[in-house]
Design a protein around this motif. Structure first.
Motif, PDB file in Angstrom:
ATOM      1  N   TYR A 127       0.685  -1.020  -0.081  1.00  0.00           N
ATOM      2  CA  TYR A 127       0.045   0.080   0.074  1.00  0.00           C
ATOM      3  C   TYR A 127       0.697   1.177   0.065  1.00  0.00           C
ATOM      4  O   TYR A 127       0.385   2.479   0.299  1.00  0.00           O
ATOM      5  N   GLU A 128       2.065   1.078  -0.334  1.00  0.00           N
ATOM      6  CA  GLU A 128       3.198   2.236  -0.478  1.00  0.00           C
ATOM      7  C   GLU A 128       2.765   3.134  -1.870  1.00  0.00           C
ATOM      8  O   GLU A 128       3.269   4.258  -1.767  1.00  0.00           O
ATOM      9  N   ILE A 129       2.213   2.434  -2.671  1.00  0.00           N
ATOM     10  CA  ILE A 129       2.118   2.972  -3.848  1.00  0.00           C
ATOM     11  C   ILE A 129       1.041   4.197  -3.957  1.00  0.00           C
ATOM     12  O   ILE A 129       0.115   4.310  -3.136  1.00  0.00           O
ATOM     13  N   ASN A 130       1.238   5.269  -4.753  1.00  0.00           N
ATOM     14  CA  ASN A 130       0.350   6.381  -5.030  1.00  0.00           C
ATOM     15  C   ASN A 130      -0.699   5.844  -6.019  1.00  0.00           C
ATOM     16  O   ASN A 130      -0.371   6.130  -7.106  1.00  0.00           O
ATOM     17  N   ASP A 131      -1.765   5.395  -5.498  1.00  0.00           N
ATOM     18  CA  ASP A 131      -2.809   4.753  -6.417  1.00  0.00           C
ATOM     19  C   ASP A 131      -3.793   6.135  -6.851  1.00  0.00           C
ATOM     20  O   ASP A 131      -3.708   6.943  -6.299  1.00  0.00           O
ATOM     21  N   THR A 132      -4.577   5.748  -7.530  1.00  0.00           N
ATOM     22  CA  THR A 132      -5.718   6.861  -8.194  1.00  0.00           C
ATOM     23  C   THR A 132      -7.289   6.225  -7.809  1.00  0.00           C
ATOM     24  O   THR A 132      -8.316   6.652  -8.629  1.00  0.00           O
ATOM     25  N   VAL A 184       5.789  -0.330  -7.156  1.00  0.00           N
ATOM     26  CA  VAL A 184       5.061   0.292  -7.997  1.00  0.00           C
ATOM     27  C   VAL A 184       3.817  -0.028  -8.229  1.00  0.00           C
ATOM     28  O   VAL A 184       3.125   0.633  -9.293  1.00  0.00           O
ATOM     29  N   ALA A 185       3.675  -1.273  -8.114  1.00  0.00           N
ATOM     30  CA  ALA A 185       2.145  -1.828  -8.316  1.00  0.00           C
ATOM     31  C   ALA A 185       1.718  -2.931  -7.600  1.00  0.00           C
ATOM     32  O   ALA A 185       2.586  -3.639  -6.899  1.00  0.00           O
ATOM     33  N   ARG A 186       0.610  -3.524  -7.348  1.00  0.00           N
ATOM     34  CA  ARG A 186      -0.033  -4.331  -6.563  1.00  0.00           C
ATOM     35  C   ARG A 186      -1.081  -5.090  -7.178  1.00  0.00           C
ATOM     36  O   ARG A 186      -1.669  -4.334  -7.982  1.00  0.00           O
ATOM     37  N   GLY A 187      -1.227  -6.291  -7.362  1.00  0.00           N
ATOM     38  CA  GLY A 187      -2.338  -6.941  -7.680  1.00  0.00           C
ATOM     39  C   GLY A 187      -2.912  -8.142  -6.548  1.00  0.00           C
ATOM     40  O   GLY A 187      -2.154  -8.716  -5.998  1.00  0.00           O
ATOM     41  N   LEU A 188      -3.991  -7.966  -6.365  1.00  0.00           N
ATOM     42  CA  LEU A 188      -4.668  -8.546  -5.258  1.00  0.00           C
ATOM     43  C   LEU A 188      -5.714  -9.524  -5.677  1.00  0.00           C
ATOM     44  O   LEU A 188      -6.500  -9.215  -6.374  1.00  0.00           O
ATOM     45  N   ALA A 189      -5.704 -10.882  -5.034  1.00  0.00           N
ATOM     46  CA  ALA A 189      -6.904 -11.631  -5.588  1.00  0.00           C
ATOM     47  C   ALA A 189      -7.093 -12.771  -4.427  1.00  0.00           C
ATOM     48  O   ALA A 189      -6.230 -12.587  -3.234  1.00  0.00           O
ATOM     49  N   LEU A 223      -9.075  -8.966  -7.024  1.00  0.00           N
ATOM     50  CA  LEU A 223      -9.854  -7.713  -6.652  1.00  0.00           C
ATOM     51  C   LEU A 223      -9.507  -6.442  -6.878  1.00  0.00           C
ATOM     52  O   LEU A 223     -10.270  -5.600  -7.143  1.00  0.00           O
ATOM     53  N   GLU A 224      -8.071  -6.167  -7.236  1.00  0.00           N
ATOM     54  CA  GLU A 224      -7.631  -4.947  -7.842  1.00  0.00           C
ATOM     55  C   GLU A 224      -6.266  -5.110  -8.443  1.00  0.00           C
ATOM     56  O   GLU A 224      -5.499  -6.009  -8.016  1.00  0.00           O
ATOM     57  N   ILE A 225      -6.028  -4.387  -9.298  1.00  0.00           N
ATOM     58  CA  ILE A 225      -4.816  -4.108 -10.050  1.00  0.00           C
ATOM     59  C   ILE A 225      -4.426  -2.591  -9.719  1.00  0.00           C
ATOM     60  O   ILE A 225      -5.145  -1.864 -10.491  1.00  0.00           O
ATOM     61  N   SER A 226      -3.696  -2.096  -9.179  1.00  0.00           N
ATOM     62  CA  SER A 226      -3.093  -0.702  -8.844  1.00  0.00           C
ATOM     63  C   SER A 226      -1.769  -0.428  -9.184  1.00  0.00           C
ATOM     64  O   SER A 226      -0.952  -1.003  -8.711  1.00  0.00           O
ATOM     65  N   LEU A 275       2.065   4.616 -14.656  1.00  0.00           N
ATOM     66  CA  LEU A 275       0.949   4.565 -15.532  1.00  0.00           C
ATOM     67  C   LEU A 275       1.190   4.915 -16.869  1.00  0.00           C
ATOM     68  O   LEU A 275       2.185   5.526 -17.308  1.00  0.00           O
ATOM     69  N   GLY A 276       0.833   3.971 -18.069  1.00  0.00           N
ATOM     70  CA  GLY A 276       1.021   4.285 -19.473  1.00  0.00           C
ATOM     71  C   GLY A 276       2.283   3.421 -19.672  1.00  0.00           C
ATOM     72  O   GLY A 276       2.733   3.420 -20.944  1.00  0.00           O
ATOM     73  N   ARG A 277       2.684   2.292 -18.958  1.00  0.00           N
ATOM     74  CA  ARG A 277       3.881   1.681 -19.450  1.00  0.00           C
ATOM     75  C   ARG A 277       3.890   0.389 -19.681  1.00  0.00           C
ATOM     76  O   ARG A 277       4.665  -0.715 -19.785  1.00  0.00           O
ATOM     77  N   GLY A 278       2.298  -0.125 -19.675  1.00  0.00           N
ATOM     78  CA  GLY A 278       2.146  -1.460 -19.884  1.00  0.00           C
ATOM     79  C   GLY A 278       2.126  -2.328 -18.702  1.00  0.00           C
ATOM     80  O   GLY A 278       2.156  -3.440 -18.953  1.00  0.00           O
ATOM     81  N   LEU A 279       2.328  -1.840 -17.483  1.00  0.00           N
ATOM     82  CA  LEU A 279       2.431  -2.664 -16.524  1.00  0.00           C
ATOM     83  C   LEU A 279       1.252  -3.308 -16.039  1.00  0.00           C
ATOM     84  O   LEU A 279       0.915  -4.289 -15.259  1.00  0.00           O
TER      85      LEU A 279
END
Length: 255
Positions: free
Chosen positions: A23-28, A64-69, A110-113, A119-123
């Motif tokens: 949760y350190e990332i700057n999400d939107t 730089v990103a998280r994916g939760l499931a 659940l989410e990909i943040s 953003l915009g790099r195909g991550l």
């Protein structure tokens, strides 16, 4: 080494040091979504309780990103693989199944943040494939996802079913995030009409959004996929968010 090569994506179970850092990332995410009661009670526990289903991306020492499931049992009485209450329902089922020892039969993202700077790099594509691989390693033949279309907030009064019929000239969905899922091999299955619910007093909604909430009826707020219903006589407002169920099958090598 390219910029892409610097980014490492791993399941949290393989690098537990990242569990406390996702949760350190700057999400939107919109400001009101953390006030979904299911999310506020359970979402922060997902990385620690289901690390084998979750992934994180790092660039050097930076997350730089998280994916939760989560896994859940979709065949118990009264359940289904893609419930109308979407995101809220599968998250609640996952923790109930964990508590009572119900064997999982399905897995849901659940989410990909992605951090705003990345953003915009195909991550997002890479994170989606990583979540699919993680679910495949746990023996699932599909990853389900109650997807939140990223451009739907621009047309909050359009029913989700109508919104999903909007396509580009190449036949792909007009919505950018739904298009990512479809290009990655996902199939649109159905609308989840009540995937998330946020309710509160009018004072709470004013605090969350900075809007007056002084008239009865529908209120459009930034980031919302549908209008919020305001009831001044009863001092409350309720937001019910529709999502889209998308199914991702597994390639043979991911199982």
């Amino acid at each position: 080494m390219t910029e892409k090569d610097n980014i490492r994506i791993v399941p949290l179970a393989e690098d537990p040091s990242l569990i406390s850092r996702v949760y350190e990332i700057n999400d939107t995410w919109p400001v009101f979504t953390p006030h979904d009661m299911v999310a506020s009670a359970l979402l922060s526990r997902v990385p620690e309780d289901f690390p084998q289903y979750c992934v994180a991306a790092t660039d050097g020492d930076r997350v730089v990103a998280r994916g939760l499931a989560v896994p859940f049992n979709s065949v118990l009485d009264g359940r289904e693989a893609m419930p109308d209450q979407g995101w809220d329902r599968v998250l609640a089922w996952a923790f109930r199944d964990r508590q009572y020892g119900n064997a999982p039969t399905a897995a849901s993202a659940l989410e990909i943040s992605v951090d705003a700077d990345y953003l915009g790099r195909g991550l997002s594509y890479r994170m989606l494939f990583a979540l699919r691989r993680a679910a495949g390693r746990q023996g699932h033949d599909a990853l389900l996802a109650p997807v939140r279309p990223t451009a739907k907030h621009l047309d909050p009064r359009v029913p989700m079913a109508d919104y999903l019929r909007r396509c580009r000239d190449d036949g792909l969905p007009a919505d950018p995030w739904v298009r990512v899922h479809v290009k990655a091999g996902g199939t649109i299955e159905k609308v989840a009409p009540a995937s998330m619910t946020v309710s509160g007093s009018l004072a709470q909604w004013r605090q969350w959004t900075g809007l007056p909430f002084d008239r009865d009826g529908s209120v459009e707020i930034p980031g919302a996929l549908a209008p919020v219903h305001c009831d001044t006589a009863h001092d409350r407002a309720v937001y019910v968010e529709p999502n889209v169920w998308i199914r991702h099958g597994m390639e043979p090598h991911t199982a």
